[in-house]
Design an enzyme around this catalytic site. Structure first.
Site, PDB file in Angstrom:
ATOM      1  N   HIS A 195     -13.284   2.394   8.559  1.00 32.32           N
ATOM      2  CA  HIS A 195     -12.493   1.266   8.022  1.00 32.32           C
ATOM      3  C   HIS A 195     -13.031   0.846   6.647  1.00 32.32           C
ATOM      4  O   HIS A 195     -13.429  -0.301   6.442  1.00 32.32           O
ATOM      5  CB  HIS A 195     -12.515   0.074   9.006  1.00 32.32           C
ATOM      6  CG  HIS A 195     -11.304  -0.804   8.851  1.00 32.32           C
ATOM      7  ND1 HIS A 195     -10.677  -1.405   9.917  1.00 32.32           N
ATOM      8  CD2 HIS A 195     -10.606  -1.182   7.751  1.00 32.32           C
ATOM      9  CE1 HIS A 195      -9.649  -2.126   9.479  1.00 32.32           C
ATOM     10  NE2 HIS A 195      -9.589  -1.989   8.164  1.00 32.32           N
TER      11      HIS A 195
ATOM     12  N   GLU B  11     -11.927   0.363  17.609  1.00 34.62           N
ATOM     13  CA  GLU B  11     -12.978   0.260  16.590  1.00 34.62           C
ATOM     14  C   GLU B  11     -13.807  -1.017  16.701  1.00 34.62           C
ATOM     15  O   GLU B  11     -14.963  -1.058  16.275  1.00 34.62           O
ATOM     16  CB  GLU B  11     -12.388   0.369  15.180  1.00 34.62           C
ATOM     17  CG  GLU B  11     -11.539  -0.825  14.747  1.00 34.62           C
ATOM     18  CD  GLU B  11     -11.080  -0.712  13.289  1.00 34.62           C
ATOM     19  OE1 GLU B  11     -10.492   0.310  12.934  1.00 34.62           O
ATOM     20  OE2 GLU B  11     -11.312  -1.667  12.527  1.00 34.62           O
TER      21      GLU B  11
ATOM     22  N   ILE C  84       0.835  -1.211   0.000  1.00 38.27           N
ATOM     23  CA  ILE C  84       0.000   0.000   0.000  1.00 38.27           C
ATOM     24  C   ILE C  84       0.871   1.264   0.000  1.00 38.27           C
ATOM     25  O   ILE C  84       0.631   2.199  -0.766  1.00 38.27           O
ATOM     26  CB  ILE C  84      -0.973  -0.015   1.205  1.00 38.27           C
ATOM     27  CG1 ILE C  84      -1.921  -1.212   1.096  1.00 38.27           C
ATOM     28  CG2 ILE C  84      -1.746   1.300   1.299  1.00 38.27           C
ATOM     29  CD1 ILE C  84      -2.765  -1.480   2.343  1.00 38.27           C
TER      30      ILE C  84
ATOM     31  N   THR D   3      -4.449   4.839   7.777  1.00 37.25           N
ATOM     32  CA  THR D   3      -5.338   3.820   7.181  1.00 37.25           C
ATOM     33  C   THR D   3      -4.771   2.429   7.463  1.00 37.25           C
ATOM     34  O   THR D   3      -5.127   1.476   6.778  1.00 37.25           O
ATOM     35  CB  THR D   3      -5.502   4.017   5.652  1.00 37.25           C
ATOM     36  OG1 THR D   3      -4.212   3.932   5.042  1.00 37.25           O
ATOM     37  CG2 THR D   3      -6.139   5.344   5.305  1.00 37.25           C
ATOM     38  N   SER D   4      -3.851   2.327   8.452  1.00 43.92           N
ATOM     39  CA  SER D   4      -3.240   1.000   8.700  1.00 43.92           C
ATOM     40  C   SER D   4      -4.025   0.247   9.766  1.00 43.92           C
ATOM     41  O   SER D   4      -4.976  -0.465   9.443  1.00 43.92           O
ATOM     42  CB  SER D   4      -1.758   1.133   9.030  1.00 43.92           C
ATOM     43  OG  SER D   4      -1.552   1.845  10.230  1.00 43.92           O
ATOM     44  N   ARG D   5      -3.672   0.422  11.032  1.00 49.93           N
ATOM     45  CA  ARG D   5      -4.449  -0.156  12.125  1.00 49.93           C
ATOM     46  C   ARG D   5      -4.515   0.882  13.242  1.00 49.93           C
ATOM     47  O   ARG D   5      -3.536   1.591  13.499  1.00 49.93           O
ATOM     48  CB  ARG D   5      -3.810  -1.442  12.660  1.00 49.93           C
ATOM     49  CG  ARG D   5      -4.018  -2.667  11.798  1.00 49.93           C
ATOM     50  CD  ARG D   5      -5.459  -3.165  11.795  1.00 49.93           C
ATOM     51  NE  ARG D   5      -5.632  -4.366  10.977  1.00 49.93           N
ATOM     52  CZ  ARG D   5      -5.966  -4.376   9.687  1.00 49.93           C
ATOM     53  NH1 ARG D   5      -6.178  -3.244   9.051  1.00 49.93           N
ATOM     54  NH2 ARG D   5      -6.108  -5.523   9.037  1.00 49.93           N
TER      55      ARG D   5
ATOM     56  N   ASP E  49      -8.954   6.179   9.121  1.00 52.49           N
ATOM     57  CA  ASP E  49      -9.880   5.171   8.596  1.00 52.49           C
ATOM     58  C   ASP E  49      -9.995   4.022   9.590  1.00 52.49           C
ATOM     59  O   ASP E  49     -10.840   3.139   9.425  1.00 52.49           O
ATOM     60  CB  ASP E  49      -9.364   4.648   7.244  1.00 52.49           C
ATOM     61  CG  ASP E  49     -10.346   3.687   6.588  1.00 52.49           C
ATOM     62  OD1 ASP E  49     -11.548   4.029   6.528  1.00 52.49           O
ATOM     63  OD2 ASP E  49      -9.937   2.588   6.160  1.00 52.49           O
TER      64      ASP E  49
ATOM     65  N   PHE F 172     -10.507  -0.561   2.247  1.00 53.47           N
ATOM     66  CA  PHE F 172     -10.492  -1.766   1.392  1.00 53.47           C
ATOM     67  C   PHE F 172     -11.749  -1.871   0.539  1.00 53.47           C
ATOM     68  O   PHE F 172     -11.813  -2.733  -0.343  1.00 53.47           O
ATOM     69  CB  PHE F 172     -10.419  -3.028   2.278  1.00 53.47           C
ATOM     70  CG  PHE F 172     -11.712  -3.280   3.017  1.00 53.47           C
ATOM     71  CD1 PHE F 172     -12.012  -2.583   4.170  1.00 53.47           C
ATOM     72  CD2 PHE F 172     -12.643  -4.181   2.511  1.00 53.47           C
ATOM     73  CE1 PHE F 172     -13.225  -2.789   4.831  1.00 53.47           C
ATOM     74  CE2 PHE F 172     -13.856  -4.388   3.177  1.00 53.47           C
ATOM     75  CZ  PHE F 172     -14.145  -3.682   4.336  1.00 53.47           C
TER      76      PHE F 172
HETATM   77  P1  NAD Z   1       2.772  -4.994   3.571  1.00 50.42           P
HETATM   78  O1  NAD Z   1       3.112  -6.151   4.446  1.00 50.42           O
HETATM   79  O2  NAD Z   1       2.869  -5.134   2.093  1.00 50.42           O
HETATM   80  O3  NAD Z   1       3.669  -3.732   3.988  1.00 50.42           O
HETATM   81  C1  NAD Z   1       3.919  -3.385   5.318  1.00 50.42           C
HETATM   82  C2  NAD Z   1       5.250  -2.662   5.359  1.00 50.42           C
HETATM   83  O4  NAD Z   1       5.455  -2.225   6.700  1.00 50.42           O
HETATM   84  C3  NAD Z   1       6.447  -3.544   4.979  1.00 50.42           C
HETATM   85  O5  NAD Z   1       7.258  -2.881   4.037  1.00 50.42           O
HETATM   86  C4  NAD Z   1       7.169  -3.750   6.301  1.00 50.42           C
HETATM   87  O6  NAD Z   1       8.582  -3.899   6.152  1.00 50.42           O
HETATM   88  C5  NAD Z   1       6.818  -2.466   7.031  1.00 50.42           C
HETATM   89  N1  NAD Z   1       6.998  -2.552   8.477  1.00 50.42           N
HETATM   90  C6  NAD Z   1       6.895  -3.628   9.291  1.00 50.42           C
HETATM   91  N2  NAD Z   1       7.187  -3.307  10.560  1.00 50.42           N
HETATM   92  C7  NAD Z   1       7.485  -1.988  10.550  1.00 50.42           C
HETATM   93  C8  NAD Z   1       7.893  -1.070  11.550  1.00 50.42           C
HETATM   94  N3  NAD Z   1       8.058  -1.470  12.814  1.00 50.42           N
HETATM   95  N4  NAD Z   1       8.123   0.210  11.190  1.00 50.42           N
HETATM   96  C9  NAD Z   1       7.985   0.602   9.892  1.00 50.42           C
HETATM   97  N5  NAD Z   1       7.628  -0.224   8.899  1.00 50.42           N
HETATM   98  C10 NAD Z   1       7.373  -1.503   9.225  1.00 50.42           C
HETATM   99  O7  NAD Z   1       1.290  -4.557   4.005  1.00 50.42           O
HETATM  100  P2  NAD Z   1       0.261  -3.683   3.168  1.00 50.42           P
HETATM  101  O8  NAD Z   1      -0.566  -4.582   2.315  1.00 50.42           O
HETATM  102  O9  NAD Z   1       0.964  -2.531   2.561  1.00 50.42           O
HETATM  103  O10 NAD Z   1      -0.699  -3.192   4.344  1.00 50.42           O
HETATM  104  C11 NAD Z   1      -0.216  -2.356   5.374  1.00 50.42           C
HETATM  105  C12 NAD Z   1      -1.220  -2.326   6.495  1.00 50.42           C
HETATM  106  O11 NAD Z   1      -2.409  -1.668   6.056  1.00 50.42           O
HETATM  107  C13 NAD Z   1      -1.730  -3.740   6.895  1.00 50.42           C
HETATM  108  O12 NAD Z   1      -0.885  -4.336   7.849  1.00 50.42           O
HETATM  109  C14 NAD Z   1      -3.078  -3.455   7.466  1.00 50.42           C
HETATM  110  O13 NAD Z   1      -2.953  -3.254   8.847  1.00 50.42           O
HETATM  111  C15 NAD Z   1      -3.494  -2.138   6.811  1.00 50.42           C
HETATM  112  N6  NAD Z   1      -4.639  -2.298   5.902  1.00 50.42           N
HETATM  113  C16 NAD Z   1      -5.717  -1.472   6.076  1.00 50.42           C
HETATM  114  C17 NAD Z   1      -6.799  -1.568   5.234  1.00 50.42           C
HETATM  115  C18 NAD Z   1      -7.985  -0.655   5.369  1.00 50.42           C
HETATM  116  O14 NAD Z   1      -9.079  -0.981   4.858  1.00 50.42           O
HETATM  117  N7  NAD Z   1      -7.850   0.506   5.994  1.00 50.42           N
HETATM  118  C19 NAD Z   1      -6.818  -2.535   4.221  1.00 50.42           C
HETATM  119  C20 NAD Z   1      -5.700  -3.340   4.053  1.00 50.42           C
HETATM  120  C21 NAD Z   1      -4.614  -3.217   4.899  1.00 50.42           C
END
Ligand code: NAD
Length: 337
Positions: free
Chosen positions: A296, A264, A156, A233-235, A259, A299
């Site tokens: 949220h 939540e 992402i 938008t992560s967690r 998001d 996605f």
């Molecule tokens: P991904 O695994 O492809 O990428 C995650 C990145 O974070 C990797 O490059 C990893 O090296 C890095 N990372 C790990 N630990 C870290 C740290 N301590 N500090 C900095 N970087 C670190 O995952 P993605 O598909 O890009 O998704 C990222 C996050 O987005 C998911 O884990 C999920 O929580 C969230 N997400 C949210 C939604 C939504 O609807 N809002 C949908 C999908 C995913």
């Protein structure tokens, strides 16, 4: 035919999962409640449970799942912070996820949140409907030329970088495992403190792990530029939500897009308009005009929902035929992939 107990389902989940199972390869049994220790008893003779972001798969629930005969947990999402992977491994329950269903869906929502906050279209929309065409309070700024700090440059974060490069932004990044060779656009990896100090907008795309829990706390916010915009938008729990309120009151944070939210699980994906919001921090956050919260939905595009449903069915089919899901989550990934 695998029998699958599917938790946390809404009509839209059923629609996409039924389409992906059009050949009736699996028997899908839908439950609306979240999976927790209290709802394990809904399982009858299924061997697979299929869950989403806010289902609770702690050690106690996993033990109960094992006793109920569950062999596979198929997550309908990428993140797996809600599963005690060590306990699952100990119990011999396989865990599968959908690693990269549509990074574009979440990256595009992230940029939509940025642009909404920058140009205040959330406020303009309401004003115009009331017949108020005044521009007072709607002054924005150009995204072009701004420094964007991306924390987490996986699927992402990388797509987000590509989009923001198109806007003419300068890109800074921090990742536990930097991957500059695979970046589609110029980006400068910097230490976290430098990213905090130099970014006009900070956007979070790392997973929730013990290491990233409250990564954005009072100290981190103190290190940021005055008026910084923060997008998550992560967690939810990557950000200490309570620390945001003081920062918004003092204008240290100039724009906030969420998001996801730490607490939540108690109310996201539900209509609680007749009950009111019980969470005081959340209730305070939505009073600020420069805060935009979505429930949220990053996605939630038809492309992503189709990919999630198809990959979930593929995980279940592979497990049925080979004993291994297509995209297994292992304890090794817990370290912070
Ligand atoms: P991904 O695994 O492809 O990428 C995650 C990145 O974070 C990797 O490059 C990893 O090296 C890095 N990372 C790990 N630990 C870290 C740290 N301590 N500090 C900095 N970087 C670190 O995952 P993605 O598909 O890009 O998704 C990222 C996050 O987005 C998911 O884990 C999920 O929580 C969230 N997400 C949210 C939604 C939504 O609807 N809002 C949908 C999908 C995913």
């Amino acid at each position: 035919m695998a029998q699958v107990a599917i938790y946390s389902t809404k009509a839209y989940d059923q629609e996409f999962l039924d389409n992906a199972n059009a050949n009736n390869a699996h028997g899908l049994i839908y439950f609306e409640p979240r999976l927790s220790i209290d709802t394990v008893r809904l399982i009858t003779d299924q061997k697979t449970v299929c869950v989403f972001v806010n289902d609770e798969l702690d050690a106690e629930t996993l033990s109960a799942l094992k006793q109920a005969g569950i062999e596979l947990i198929a997550l309908r999402c990428a993140g797996f912070n809600n599963v005690d992977l060590k306990a699952a491994a100990r119990l011999g329950i396989a865990v599968a996820h959908v690693p990269s269903y549509s990074p574009h869906a979440v990256a595009e929502h992230t940029v939509a949140m940025m642009l909404t906050l920058i140009r205040k279209t959330h406020r303009a929309y309401n004003r115009v409907r009331e017949g108020n065409l005044s521009l007072e309070g709607l002054l924005g700024f150009n995204l072009h030329g701004k420094s964007i700090g991306i924390i987490g440059t996986g699927s992402i974060g990388r797509v987000g970088a590509e989009i923001l490069h198109g806007f003419g932004c300068e890109l800074l990044a921090y990742d536990r495992y930097p991957d500059p060779e695979n970046m589609p656009v110029p980006i400068r990896y910097v230490p976290l403190q430098e990213l905090f100090a130099s970014s006009d907008i900070i956007t979070l795309h790392c997973p929730l792990t013990p290491e990233t829990h409250h990564l954005i706390n009072r100290n981190a916010i103190d290190a940021m530029k005055p008026g910084v915009m923060l997008i998550n938008t992560s967690r939810g729990a990557v950000v200490d939500s309570a620390a945001l309120i003081q920062a918004l009151k003092s204008d240290k944070i100039g724009g906030l897009g969420l998001d996801v939210y730490e607490e939540e699980a108690d109310f996201f994906f539900e209509d609680i308009s007749n009950r009111g919001i019980q969470d005081d921090v959340f209730a305070r956050l939505i009073t600020f005009p420069n805060v935009l919260i979505t429930g949220h939905q990053g996605f939630f595009t038809s492309e992503a929902m189709t990919a999630i449903a198809e990959t979930t069915m593929a995980n279940i089919s592979a497990f049925e035929t080979t004993g291994k899901p297509l995209h297994a989550v292992t304890v090794k990934q817990l370290a912070g992939s």
